[in-house]
Design a protein around this motif. Structure first.
Motif, PDB file in Angstrom:
ATOM      1  N   ASP A  66       9.663   3.224  -7.235  1.00  0.00           N
ATOM      2  CA  ASP A  66       9.293   2.367  -6.103  1.00  0.00           C
ATOM      3  C   ASP A  66      10.435   1.429  -5.735  1.00  0.00           C
ATOM      4  O   ASP A  66      10.737   1.222  -4.555  1.00  0.00           O
ATOM      5  N   ALA A  67      11.088   0.855  -6.751  1.00  0.00           N
ATOM      6  CA  ALA A  67      12.154  -0.118  -6.506  1.00  0.00           C
ATOM      7  C   ALA A  67      13.382   0.523  -5.864  1.00  0.00           C
ATOM      8  O   ALA A  67      14.002  -0.046  -4.964  1.00  0.00           O
ATOM      9  N   VAL A  68      13.722   1.720  -6.312  1.00  0.00           N
ATOM     10  CA  VAL A  68      14.949   2.367  -5.834  1.00  0.00           C
ATOM     11  C   VAL A  68      14.741   3.117  -4.514  1.00  0.00           C
ATOM     12  O   VAL A  68      15.603   3.083  -3.632  1.00  0.00           O
ATOM     13  N   PHE A  69      13.581   3.759  -4.356  1.00  0.00           N
ATOM     14  CA  PHE A  69      13.398   4.673  -3.228  1.00  0.00           C
ATOM     15  C   PHE A  69      12.503   4.147  -2.105  1.00  0.00           C
ATOM     16  O   PHE A  69      12.351   4.819  -1.081  1.00  0.00           O
ATOM     17  N   THR A  70      11.904   2.980  -2.271  1.00  0.00           N
ATOM     18  CA  THR A  70      11.096   2.418  -1.190  1.00  0.00           C
ATOM     19  C   THR A  70      11.539   0.991  -0.912  1.00  0.00           C
ATOM     20  O   THR A  70      11.914   0.254  -1.819  1.00  0.00           O
ATOM     21  N   ASP A  71      11.498   0.625   0.360  1.00  0.00           N
ATOM     22  CA  ASP A  71      11.793  -0.737   0.774  1.00  0.00           C
ATOM     23  C   ASP A  71      10.495  -1.502   0.957  1.00  0.00           C
ATOM     24  O   ASP A  71       9.443  -0.897   1.206  1.00  0.00           O
ATOM     25  N   GLU A  72      10.563  -2.810   0.862  1.00  0.00           N
ATOM     26  CA  GLU A  72       9.372  -3.616   1.122  1.00  0.00           C
ATOM     27  C   GLU A  72       8.948  -3.415   2.569  1.00  0.00           C
ATOM     28  O   GLU A  72       9.760  -3.530   3.494  1.00  0.00           O
ATOM     29  N   ASP A  73       7.693  -3.099   2.758  1.00  0.00           N
ATOM     30  CA  ASP A  73       7.172  -2.773   4.083  1.00  0.00           C
ATOM     31  C   ASP A  73       6.173  -3.851   4.499  1.00  0.00           C
ATOM     32  O   ASP A  73       5.053  -3.900   3.979  1.00  0.00           O
ATOM     33  N   PRO A  74       6.545  -4.733   5.437  1.00  0.00           N
ATOM     34  CA  PRO A  74       5.667  -5.840   5.831  1.00  0.00           C
ATOM     35  C   PRO A  74       4.287  -5.378   6.311  1.00  0.00           C
ATOM     36  O   PRO A  74       3.274  -5.993   5.990  1.00  0.00           O
ATOM     37  N   LEU A  75       4.254  -4.289   7.075  1.00  0.00           N
ATOM     38  CA  LEU A  75       2.977  -3.798   7.599  1.00  0.00           C
ATOM     39  C   LEU A  75       2.068  -3.324   6.474  1.00  0.00           C
ATOM     40  O   LEU A  75       0.889  -3.687   6.409  1.00  0.00           O
TER      41      LEU A  75
ATOM     42  N   LYS B  84       2.249  -4.172   3.426  1.00  0.00           N
ATOM     43  CA  LYS B  84       1.908  -5.348   2.627  1.00  0.00           C
ATOM     44  C   LYS B  84       0.694  -6.056   3.235  1.00  0.00           C
ATOM     45  O   LYS B  84      -0.197  -6.519   2.522  1.00  0.00           O
ATOM     46  N   GLU B  85       0.647  -6.116   4.570  1.00  0.00           N
ATOM     47  CA  GLU B  85      -0.504  -6.710   5.266  1.00  0.00           C
ATOM     48  C   GLU B  85      -1.767  -5.891   5.020  1.00  0.00           C
ATOM     49  O   GLU B  85      -2.859  -6.443   4.866  1.00  0.00           O
ATOM     50  N   VAL B  86      -1.609  -4.571   4.985  1.00  0.00           N
ATOM     51  CA  VAL B  86      -2.758  -3.702   4.716  1.00  0.00           C
ATOM     52  C   VAL B  86      -3.328  -3.986   3.332  1.00  0.00           C
ATOM     53  O   VAL B  86      -4.544  -4.119   3.159  1.00  0.00           O
ATOM     54  N   ILE B  87      -2.451  -4.091   2.341  1.00  0.00           N
ATOM     55  CA  ILE B  87      -2.896  -4.399   0.979  1.00  0.00           C
ATOM     56  C   ILE B  87      -3.622  -5.748   0.950  1.00  0.00           C
ATOM     57  O   ILE B  87      -4.675  -5.892   0.305  1.00  0.00           O
TER      58      ILE B  87
ATOM     59  N   GLU C  84      -7.625  -6.605  -0.077  1.00  0.00           N
ATOM     60  CA  GLU C  84      -8.012  -7.610  -1.066  1.00  0.00           C
ATOM     61  C   GLU C  84      -8.922  -8.664  -0.455  1.00  0.00           C
ATOM     62  O   GLU C  84      -9.922  -9.070  -1.056  1.00  0.00           O
ATOM     63  N   GLU C  85      -8.589  -9.105   0.768  1.00  0.00           N
ATOM     64  CA  GLU C  85      -9.374 -10.140   1.443  1.00  0.00           C
ATOM     65  C   GLU C  85     -10.797  -9.677   1.745  1.00  0.00           C
ATOM     66  O   GLU C  85     -11.712 -10.501   1.833  1.00  0.00           O
ATOM     67  N   ASN C  86     -10.974  -8.373   1.922  1.00  0.00           N
ATOM     68  CA  ASN C  86     -12.296  -7.831   2.218  1.00  0.00           C
ATOM     69  C   ASN C  86     -13.059  -7.401   0.970  1.00  0.00           C
ATOM     70  O   ASN C  86     -14.123  -6.788   1.061  1.00  0.00           O
ATOM     71  N   GLY C  87     -12.503  -7.758  -0.207  1.00  0.00           N
ATOM     72  CA  GLY C  87     -13.191  -7.463  -1.455  1.00  0.00           C
ATOM     73  C   GLY C  87     -13.283  -5.989  -1.785  1.00  0.00           C
ATOM     74  O   GLY C  87     -14.168  -5.564  -2.534  1.00  0.00           O
TER      75      GLY C  87
ATOM     76  N   GLY D 264      -8.639   1.269   3.169  1.00  0.00           N
ATOM     77  CA  GLY D 264      -8.237   0.318   4.206  1.00  0.00           C
ATOM     78  C   GLY D 264      -7.160   0.813   5.143  1.00  0.00           C
ATOM     79  O   GLY D 264      -6.624   0.049   5.954  1.00  0.00           O
ATOM     80  N   GLY D 265      -6.806   2.092   5.034  1.00  0.00           N
ATOM     81  CA  GLY D 265      -5.864   2.663   5.980  1.00  0.00           C
ATOM     82  C   GLY D 265      -4.430   2.791   5.501  1.00  0.00           C
ATOM     83  O   GLY D 265      -3.567   3.235   6.261  1.00  0.00           O
ATOM     84  N   TYR D 266      -4.154   2.412   4.262  1.00  0.00           N
ATOM     85  CA  TYR D 266      -2.772   2.487   3.749  1.00  0.00           C
ATOM     86  C   TYR D 266      -2.252   3.927   3.811  1.00  0.00           C
ATOM     87  O   TYR D 266      -1.206   4.201   4.414  1.00  0.00           O
ATOM     88  N   SER D 267      -2.978   4.849   3.204  1.00  0.00           N
ATOM     89  CA  SER D 267      -2.516   6.241   3.194  1.00  0.00           C
ATOM     90  C   SER D 267      -2.562   6.844   4.595  1.00  0.00           C
ATOM     91  O   SER D 267      -1.741   7.689   4.941  1.00  0.00           O
TER      92      SER D 267
END
Length: 213
Positions: free
Chosen positions: A9-18, A20-23, A27-30, A63-66
């Protein structure tokens, strides 16, 4: 396994703001924090893109991540994603997140028992060239059988969580409630006469199967 995944994950993926919002929205919706890993999500995007899939069926929306990861592999605006989700509120959140990602018009949701939705799709003679299975593990074999009936020749079928947190391969990892189910499913796809399959050990494991022509 966890350290290896963290490295990938650290080497091959970048932080994705969108994403991150999905995650955060999940969590916010339990809702349970069981979205695919960043590397698994990137792999789904790449597979849809490489295969030029145009009709994708997802079993298990959460929640739509995948769903976003799958849709990001589309070549344009003509491709479609149908997502099956048991919970209406999960489907609503997923659609909201897909809309924010720019795919709201390309995705539709069928709520209720996935096996019932799959029966409806079969009755309508629908066909798909890409499938992603990430729902209740006990029905994986049933989902696979239905996917094969809905599959175009050469279609790809991807299933998540097939390592059951490493327990299918490592006795030291203990046993989860899905260990035996996933062991049986992996043997099924590995030896299925209609499939050519391989297990990819990223995230919690993905089996990638190609429907033979």
């Amino acid at each position: 396994m966890k350290k290896t995944n963290n490295y990938i994950d650290a080497v091959f993926t970048d932080e994705d703001p969108l994403l991150k919002e999905v995650i955060s929205s999940i969590e916010e919706n339990g809702m349970p924090s069981i979205s695919v890993s960043p590397s698994s999500g990137k792999f789904l995007t790449m597979l849809v893109s490489i295969s030029s899939a145009s009709n994708v069926l997802e079993i298990g929306a959460l929640g739509g991540y995948s769903g976003i990861c799958l849709a990001r592999g589309f070549a344009g605006k003509e491709e479609k994603l149908i997502s099956l989700e048991l919970e209406e509120k999960y489907a609503e959140l997923a659609h909201s997140n897909l809309t924010k990602a720019g795919f709201g018009d390309q995705v539709s949701y069928m709520t209720g028992e996935a096996l019932e939705s799959l029966k409806k799709l079969k009755d309508e003679n629908r066909k798909f060239d890409f499938f992603f299975i990430d729902a209740d593990k006990e029905n994986y074999e049933n989902y696979l059988n239905d996917c094969l009936k809905l599959a175009e020749p050469g279609a790809l079928i991807v299933a998540d969580n097939v390592l059951a947190r490493g327990t299918v391969a490592d006795d030291a990892a203990g046993v989860s409630r899905h260990t035996d189910v996933m062991k049986a499913f992996n043997l099924l796809v590995a030896n299925h006469p209609q499939l050519e399959s391989l297990l990819i050990p990223i995230g919690d494991g993905l089996t990638l199967s190609k429907v033979k022509k």
